[in-house]
Design an enzyme around this catalytic site. Structure first.
Site, PDB file in Angstrom:
ATOM      1  N   ARG A 113       0.833  -1.212   0.000  1.00  0.00           N
ATOM      2  CA  ARG A 113       0.000   0.000   0.000  1.00  0.00           C
ATOM      3  C   ARG A 113       0.866   1.260   0.000  1.00  0.00           C
ATOM      4  NH1 ARG A 113      -1.883   1.985   4.552  1.00  0.00           N
ATOM      5  NH2 ARG A 113      -2.334  -0.014   5.526  1.00  0.00           N
ATOM      6  N   TYR A 140     -13.532  17.588 -15.962  1.00  0.00           N
ATOM      7  CA  TYR A 140     -14.095  16.243 -16.113  1.00  0.00           C
ATOM      8  C   TYR A 140     -15.225  16.043 -15.090  1.00  0.00           C
ATOM      9  CZ  TYR A 140     -14.429  11.256 -15.257  1.00  0.00           C
ATOM     10  OH  TYR A 140     -14.914  10.002 -15.042  1.00  0.00           O
ATOM     11  N   ASP A 192      -4.577  19.260 -14.648  1.00  0.00           N
ATOM     12  CA  ASP A 192      -4.872  17.938 -15.199  1.00  0.00           C
ATOM     13  C   ASP A 192      -4.425  17.937 -16.663  1.00  0.00           C
ATOM     14  OD1 ASP A 192      -6.031  15.685 -16.372  1.00  0.00           O
ATOM     15  OD2 ASP A 192      -7.796  15.736 -15.079  1.00  0.00           O
ATOM     16  N   LYS A 250      -5.812   6.674 -19.471  1.00  0.00           N
ATOM     17  CA  LYS A 250      -6.116   7.177 -20.826  1.00  0.00           C
ATOM     18  C   LYS A 250      -4.901   7.037 -21.753  1.00  0.00           C
ATOM     19  CE  LYS A 250      -9.895   8.252 -18.724  1.00  0.00           C
ATOM     20  NZ  LYS A 250     -10.949   7.264 -18.675  1.00  0.00           N
TER      21      LYS A 250
HETATM   22  N1  PLP Z   1      -9.239  13.612 -15.662  1.00  0.00           N
HETATM   23  C1  PLP Z   1      -9.721  13.581 -16.918  1.00  0.00           C
HETATM   24  C2  PLP Z   1      -9.429  14.723 -17.840  1.00  0.00           C
HETATM   25  C3  PLP Z   1     -10.474  12.486 -17.360  1.00  0.00           C
HETATM   26  O1  PLP Z   1     -10.944  12.465 -18.614  1.00  0.00           O
HETATM   27  C4  PLP Z   1     -10.743  11.426 -16.442  1.00  0.00           C
HETATM   28  C5  PLP Z   1     -11.565  10.282 -16.862  1.00  0.00           C
HETATM   29  O2  PLP Z   1     -12.123  10.246 -17.931  1.00  0.00           O
HETATM   30  C6  PLP Z   1     -10.225  11.507 -15.145  1.00  0.00           C
HETATM   31  C7  PLP Z   1      -9.470  12.602 -14.783  1.00  0.00           C
HETATM   32  C8  PLP Z   1     -10.475  10.409 -14.154  1.00  0.00           C
HETATM   33  O3  PLP Z   1      -9.702   9.308 -14.475  1.00  0.00           O
HETATM   34  P1  PLP Z   1     -10.071   7.783 -14.058  1.00  0.00           P
HETATM   35  O4  PLP Z   1     -11.219   7.373 -14.923  1.00  0.00           O
HETATM   36  O5  PLP Z   1      -8.802   7.042 -14.327  1.00  0.00           O
HETATM   37  O6  PLP Z   1     -10.444   7.811 -12.622  1.00  0.00           O
END
Ligand code: PLP
Length: 400
Positions: free
Chosen positions: A63, A116, A188, A213
């Site tokens: 962990r 998001y 992000d 992604k």
């Molecule tokens: N940030 C962005 C821009 C995203 O598109 C996503 C998910 O689509 C996330 C964060 C969250 O990622 P996760 O699905 O791996 O939790």
């Protein structure tokens, strides 16, 4: 005679292949091993203690740290040009653990309306419960964002390009304002990837990824990563090791393997996305195309300045809204219709069932997301095939 290059001096495609791996290769292996062991044993009680308190390098319990996971963190850290990195079970765990590390009741965070959907839920549902004041500005309204920052805030949280309407925020300009009030800037970078954008070079403190992604790129592993200065990353690592959202070693391996082709994939996806955006713009069934590479994009100039490429993500609104989406999407052949992006396969998804499924129609409308909006994550297929697939789907609509 030419000097030997250090790994740090190589370019980003080379780093995607080699960086961060060497110290984890054991027994002459050429690939990073997947270490599934939950715990690590010690004969020497003093050595165990020293590792446990962080005086000596090593691992204690899965962990906290894991060698396969560490190799992945190192690779992403080097690509983002950061001092330190830590990882999480998902991208959302990266977002939430980072925010919960730095925000306490009474603090204020400034962000944008178009983050998001999951991140937006943190802003609208969970952080306010902790008496954290959240101000969400109109994405792209730089004057408004600047003014809100200058009122004072602990954190400025940006996502650029945004999911799904690929809106752009000027990272360098907003960071300058944030520094004036001592705010921490988190960006992000999931859509751009380190191939197309480096927020730390633009002044951000922490860069964040859903590694699920483009980094992984094969839609087969969940993960999240943040990179930045060691003093900040250590704090988030500490929160995560206690709260428990650790990345699984098998996921780390799959993402690490995917990352070897990151530059090839993202370069191809970026080139193809530009061609598809140009094609879509000319179609009668299209109401609007959202892609920062198009000169018609309201923040094309900012994208041109801060991005090395415009990325593999775009979206489009179909004439006729949801009804047209219902006929159009099933007709496509080279397409996953799924709630994911950044994979080698081209993937389509309506925002109302994917990125912003957590939001009500009214909330989506307030974010400028039409109900007929389709998000397109361009894959690595030959672009001529992707365009002819779209052509046959449009002619099906016209012939109906
Ligand atoms: N940030 C962005 C821009 C995203 O598109 C996503 C998910 O689509 C996330 C964060 C969250 O990622 P996760 O699905 O791996 O939790």
């Amino acid at each position: 005679m030419r000097e030997k290059k250090t790994q740090q001096e190589t370019s980003i495609g080379t780093k995607s292949v080699w960086a961060g791996e060497r110290e984890y290769l054991v027994h002459g292996a050429t690939q990073v091993p997947v270490v599934l062991s939950v715990a690590y044993g010690y004969e020497d009680m003093d050595e165990w203690y020293d590792v446990a308190i962080g005086k000596k390098p090593g691992h204690i319990y899965g962990r906290n740290t894991n060698p396969t996971v560490n190799a992945l963190e190192d690779k992403i850290r080097i690509l983002e040009g950061a001092e330190a990195a830590t990882s999480f079970s998902t991208g959302m765990a990266a977002v939430s653990n980072t925010l919960y590390t730095f925000l306490v009741p009474g603090d204020r965070i400034v962000s944008i309306k178009d983050t998001y959907g999951g991140t937006n839920k943190l802003f609208t549902e969970f952080l306010p419960k902790l008496n954290i004041e959240v101000t969400l500005c109109e994405t792209g309204n730089h004057k408004e964002i600047e003014a809100e920052i200058l009122k004072g805030c602990k954190v400025l949280y940006l996502e650029t390009p945004t999911n799904p309407t690929v809106k752009i925020t000027d990272i360098a300009r907003m960071t300058k304002a944030a520094k004036k009030v001592g705010a921490l800037v988190i960006v992000d970078n999931t859509f751009a990837t380190p191939i197309n954008q480096n927020p730390l070079e633009l002044g951000a403190d922490i860069v964040l990824h859903s590694a699920t992604k483009f980094l992984g790129g094969h839609a087969d592993a969940l993960g999240g990563v943040i990179c930045g200065p060691k003093n900040l990353i250590d704090k988030v690592y500490h929160y995560r090791e206690i709260n428990g959202a650790a990345m699984d070693p098998m996921a780390a391996y799959l993402i690490l393997r995917g990352m070897k082709t990151l530059k090839l994939r993202v370069t191809q996806q970026t080139e193809s996305a530009m061609k598809i955006a140009n094609f879509l713009q000319k179609q009668d069934w299209i109401e609007a195309v959202y892609y920062p590479g198009l000169e018609s994009h309201p923040h094309h100039d900012i994208a041109k300045k801060q991005m090395k490429g415009y990325g593999g993500m775009l979206s489009f609104a179909l004439r006729g809204g949801v009804d047209t989406v219902r006929s159009f999407l099933p007709r496509l052949q080279l397409a996953n219709r799924a709630a994911n992006l950044g994979a080698v396969e081209t993937t389509y998804g309506p925002a109302r069932t994917t990125s912003h499924v957590e939001c009500t129609p009214e909330e989506r409308s307030a974010m400028g997301i039409p109900e007929g909006l389709v998000r397109l994550s361009v894959g690595i297929e030959d672009v001529e095939d992707l365009i002819s697939d779209l052509e046959q789907a449009f002619s099906y609509l016209s012939g109906k």
